[in-house]
Enzyme design. Sequence first.
Site, PDB file in Angstrom:
ATOM      1  N   HIS A   1      -0.743  14.552  11.099  1.00 13.89           N
ATOM      2  CA  HIS A   1      -0.789  13.768  12.334  1.00 13.89           C
ATOM      3  C   HIS A   1      -0.368  14.572  13.566  1.00 13.89           C
ATOM      4  CE1 HIS A   1      -1.710  10.113  10.132  1.00 13.89           C
ATOM      5  NE2 HIS A   1      -0.814  10.491   9.241  1.00 13.89           N
TER       6      HIS A   1
ATOM      7  N   GLU B   1       3.917  17.337   4.141  1.00  9.12           N
ATOM      8  CA  GLU B   1       3.215  16.202   3.568  1.00  9.12           C
ATOM      9  C   GLU B   1       1.894  16.000   4.302  1.00  9.12           C
ATOM     10  OE1 GLU B   1       3.185  11.370   3.379  1.00  9.12           O
ATOM     11  OE2 GLU B   1       3.760  12.520   5.145  1.00  9.12           O
TER      12      GLU B   1
ATOM     13  N   TRP C   1      12.601   6.631  10.542  1.00  6.39           N
ATOM     14  CA  TRP C   1      12.478   5.997  11.849  1.00  6.39           C
ATOM     15  C   TRP C   1      13.518   6.554  12.819  1.00  6.39           C
ATOM     16  CZ3 TRP C   1      12.001   0.052  10.344  1.00  6.39           C
ATOM     17  CH2 TRP C   1      10.773  -0.142   9.677  1.00  6.39           C
TER      18      TRP C   1
ATOM     19  N   ARG D   1      11.337  19.556   4.112  1.00  8.62           N
ATOM     20  CA  ARG D   1      10.129  18.809   3.763  1.00  8.62           C
ATOM     21  C   ARG D   1       9.682  18.171   5.077  1.00  8.62           C
ATOM     22  NH1 ARG D   1       8.044  13.375   4.448  1.00  8.62           N
ATOM     23  NH2 ARG D   1       6.786  12.810   2.651  1.00  8.62           N
TER      24      ARG D   1
ATOM     25  N   HIS E   1       6.699  11.432  15.135  1.00  7.24           N
ATOM     26  CA  HIS E   1       6.958  10.148  15.798  1.00  7.24           C
ATOM     27  C   HIS E   1       8.437   9.813  15.780  1.00  7.24           C
ATOM     28  CE1 HIS E   1       6.153   9.364  11.448  1.00  7.24           C
ATOM     29  NE2 HIS E   1       7.314   8.744  11.555  1.00  7.24           N
TER      30      HIS E   1
ATOM     31  N   ASP F   1       7.394  15.693   7.286  1.00  6.41           N
ATOM     32  CA  ASP F   1       6.659  14.433   7.214  1.00  6.41           C
ATOM     33  C   ASP F   1       5.387  14.478   8.071  1.00  6.41           C
ATOM     34  OD1 ASP F   1       6.969  11.585   6.291  1.00  6.41           O
ATOM     35  OD2 ASP F   1       6.859  11.174   8.441  1.00  6.41           O
TER      36      ASP F   1
HETATM   37  C1  ABC Z   1       6.416   0.165   6.263  1.00  4.22           C
HETATM   38  C2  ABC Z   1       6.516  -0.866   5.145  1.00  4.22           C
HETATM   39  C3  ABC Z   1       5.253  -0.873   4.297  1.00  4.22           C
HETATM   40  C4  ABC Z   1       4.066  -1.149   5.192  1.00  4.22           C
HETATM   41  C5  ABC Z   1       4.043  -0.090   6.298  1.00  4.22           C
HETATM   42  C6  ABC Z   1       2.903  -0.324   7.257  1.00  4.22           C
HETATM   43  O1  ABC Z   1       5.284  -0.124   7.017  1.00  4.22           O
HETATM   44  O2  ABC Z   1       7.633  -0.548   4.313  1.00  4.22           O
HETATM   45  O3  ABC Z   1       5.348  -1.872   3.286  1.00  4.22           O
HETATM   46  O4  ABC Z   1       2.893  -1.026   4.412  1.00  4.22           O
HETATM   47  C7  ABC Z   1       8.099   5.172   6.445  1.00  4.22           C
HETATM   48  C8  ABC Z   1       8.719   4.281   5.398  1.00  4.22           C
HETATM   49  C9  ABC Z   1       7.750   3.192   4.995  1.00  4.22           C
HETATM   50  C10 ABC Z   1       7.220   2.433   6.216  1.00  4.22           C
HETATM   51  C11 ABC Z   1       6.581   3.471   7.153  1.00  4.22           C
HETATM   52  C12 ABC Z   1       5.958   2.871   8.388  1.00  4.22           C
HETATM   53  O5  ABC Z   1       7.593   4.416   7.542  1.00  4.22           O
HETATM   54  O6  ABC Z   1       9.061   5.070   4.272  1.00  4.22           O
HETATM   55  O7  ABC Z   1       8.412   2.268   4.133  1.00  4.22           O
HETATM   56  O8  ABC Z   1       6.267   1.482   5.759  1.00  4.22           O
HETATM   57  O9  ABC Z   1       6.901   2.349   9.235  1.00  4.22           O
HETATM   58  C13 ABC Z   1       5.143   9.518   5.352  1.00  4.22           C
HETATM   59  C14 ABC Z   1       6.390   9.295   4.485  1.00  4.22           C
HETATM   60  C15 ABC Z   1       6.675   7.797   4.432  1.00  4.22           C
HETATM   61  C16 ABC Z   1       7.094   7.343   5.816  1.00  4.22           C
HETATM   62  C17 ABC Z   1       6.237   7.894   6.876  1.00  4.22           C
HETATM   63  C18 ABC Z   1       6.508   7.474   8.258  1.00  4.22           C
HETATM   64  C19 ABC Z   1       5.332   8.894   6.655  1.00  4.22           C
HETATM   65  O10 ABC Z   1       6.221   9.894   3.253  1.00  4.22           O
HETATM   66  O11 ABC Z   1       7.672   7.448   3.492  1.00  4.22           O
HETATM   67  O12 ABC Z   1       7.033   5.876   5.835  1.00  4.22           O
HETATM   68  O13 ABC Z   1       7.481   8.428   8.734  1.00  4.22           O
HETATM   69  C20 ABC Z   1       0.002   7.745   5.915  1.00  4.22           C
HETATM   70  C21 ABC Z   1       0.529   9.025   6.531  1.00  4.22           C
HETATM   71  C22 ABC Z   1       1.660   9.612   5.701  1.00  4.22           C
HETATM   72  C23 ABC Z   1       2.766   8.563   5.483  1.00  4.22           C
HETATM   73  C24 ABC Z   1       2.108   7.357   4.800  1.00  4.22           C
HETATM   74  C25 ABC Z   1       3.125   6.237   4.561  1.00  4.22           C
HETATM   75  O14 ABC Z   1       1.067   6.842   5.647  1.00  4.22           O
HETATM   76  O15 ABC Z   1      -0.531   9.957   6.653  1.00  4.22           O
HETATM   77  O16 ABC Z   1       2.204  10.713   6.398  1.00  4.22           O
HETATM   78  N1  ABC Z   1       3.898   9.081   4.676  1.00  4.22           N
HETATM   79  C26 ABC Z   1      -4.492   7.178   3.180  1.00  4.22           C
HETATM   80  C27 ABC Z   1      -4.409   7.994   4.445  1.00  4.22           C
HETATM   81  C28 ABC Z   1      -3.009   8.591   4.571  1.00  4.22           C
HETATM   82  C29 ABC Z   1      -1.981   7.476   4.564  1.00  4.22           C
HETATM   83  C30 ABC Z   1      -2.122   6.758   3.225  1.00  4.22           C
HETATM   84  C31 ABC Z   1      -1.085   5.642   3.049  1.00  4.22           C
HETATM   85  O17 ABC Z   1      -3.437   6.214   3.135  1.00  4.22           O
HETATM   86  O18 ABC Z   1      -5.365   9.029   4.423  1.00  4.22           O
HETATM   87  O19 ABC Z   1      -2.905   9.298   5.789  1.00  4.22           O
HETATM   88  O20 ABC Z   1      -0.669   8.054   4.701  1.00  4.22           O
HETATM   89  O21 ABC Z   1      -1.223   4.709   4.030  1.00  4.22           O
HETATM   90  C32 ABC Z   1      -6.520   9.032  -1.383  1.00  4.22           C
HETATM   91  C33 ABC Z   1      -7.014   9.632  -0.096  1.00  4.22           C
HETATM   92  C34 ABC Z   1      -5.909   9.557   0.952  1.00  4.22           C
HETATM   93  C35 ABC Z   1      -5.463   8.112   1.126  1.00  4.22           C
HETATM   94  C36 ABC Z   1      -5.015   7.581  -0.237  1.00  4.22           C
HETATM   95  C37 ABC Z   1      -4.503   6.144  -0.130  1.00  4.22           C
HETATM   96  O22 ABC Z   1      -6.079   7.680  -1.165  1.00  4.22           O
HETATM   97  O23 ABC Z   1      -7.385  10.984  -0.334  1.00  4.22           O
HETATM   98  O24 ABC Z   1      -6.337  10.078   2.169  1.00  4.22           O
HETATM   99  O25 ABC Z   1      -4.361   8.061   2.058  1.00  4.22           O
HETATM  100  O26 ABC Z   1      -7.559   9.041  -2.327  1.00  4.22           O
HETATM  101 CA    CA Z   2       0.661  12.468  16.287  1.00  5.97          CA
END
Ligand code: ABC
Ligand code: CA
Length: 473
Positions: free
Chosen positions: A211, A231, A79, A205, A118, A207
Amino acid sequence: ATASQWKNRTIYQIVTDRFATTGAQSSCNLDARQYCGGNLRGIIQKLDYIQGMGFDAIWISPVVSNTDLQGQTGYHGYWSKDIYSINPHFGTADDLKALSSALHSRGMLLMVDVVANHMGPQDKGASTGTSQYTSLYTPFSDPSHYHNFCTITNYNDQNNVEQCWLGSSPQDGLPDLNTENPAVVNLWNSWIKGLVSNYTVDGIRIDTVKHVRKDFWPGFVSSAGVYSIGEVFQGDPAYVGPYQQVMDGLLNYPLYYPLTRAFQKTNQGFNELINMVNSIRTNFKDPMALGNFLENQDNPRFPSITSDTALNTNAITYVLTGDGIPIIYYGEEQRYAGGNDPYNREALWGSGYPTNSPLYVHIQKVNKLRKKVQSASDAPLSTPLTSLYNSSNAWAFKKGNMLVVLSSAGQNSGTQTVSISSSSLPVTQMTDILSCSTFNVNSGGSISVTLNKGLPAVLYPTSGLGGSGLCGR
Ligand code: ABC
Ligand code: CA
């Protein structure tokens, strides 16, 4: 360092706030999503623990100052608030430089996580659009630096995925940068160049790669000038593959799902996994530059899916020996079993950092063999694996002179004999570096390997093990 230098490495992934602290080793309430006190100096003090397992690179959380959001914090580092300052919870700029040089003096590499899609969620306050709170951020303090708020609703619509915000409302969403604005592009390119040179970073790495429009990335990674691994959180190799046109490597999400399914229960067979290994070869420009993993900060830890320790050991063995760069998530070596975010981000100090736990020792052995294979110029680690045998509960493949026999029979199975026959096997005695048992390849090119209790075997010609430190050699 370049992609080809990273291909021989084994990476240990660290959530900086949760790996090691120089302060009190207090318990960490995962639900609270607060900083628990891990820091950069803590990592320096625990480099023996990491290097002792044979890792020669680490990946740490994003290092920049983060926002806090109504009761939650940016303890994970994703963040961003001010991209020019180091997150004070993790330490100072000098601490990061000290970590970088401590690693380099051990011959290890530093990978830093970076986020360009972001900024962090705004604190309480603004309720509409972007214009009311942009002054929170450095240097992206102008409304023109952001996309207008809209939430990602359709992952099949690439425009929606790139232009809209992660998160469901302007309050908790991640302000999506306007990565089409040349001012934003220039700020990012000079920032990454500065980060890499100020802290002597060896790899990045990246992130949330899917997007941001693809043609943003070549300028960014060439400004970084080091190995980049992105990623793209998606299981379809046809979707992820094209991203390797714009950066060196990707986290191997296409592999992750079939790998998990092959070992989440006993006797699941290996066809899906083998097909994926092949499909990755046709969809990616350079499969060996992909990063293989079984766990990370966004997915449930493997032992939360199955308590079978033999299945866990086999799955990790594939990560360490298959095609690609192995990445092990901190705590994986101690069989931490947390489920989804935030439960997969335990404080490792709770373990006491034992170096005799089964997976710590297992990873150490396989990494010793990787070093040995790497120094044997005839058949390097970058040789693609060749599948030699598979059944409902066993898979054998050869990679260079290494013969890997994986089992999904499970910890409650007895002995299992896997008979492999291939003209490509060296006619010699092989040692399983895990059990130290030996097996002979007979003149017809066949070998029978006995597995115990569902554990894998990793075999190498006995005569080639000299100086490896394995099995008394
Ligand atoms: C916080 C809370 C969570 C709450 C969330 C909404 O908010 O802690 O409990 O659920 C960081 C933090 C998180 C935080 C987030 C949001 O920010 O670590 O704790 O969550 O504020 C990266 C990083 C990740 C990081 C961020 C944000 C991005 O590794 O640690 O999170 O900088 C999407 C993004 C991906 C991102 C991930 C968390 O969300 O694309 O970059 N990770 C589908 C979608 C994906 C999506 C995924 C998870 O769901 O296609 O785009 O990722 O939501 C497969 C499919 C996939 C599918 C999966 C689930 O199944 O092929 O496409 O993914 O079969
Ligand atoms: Ca974007």
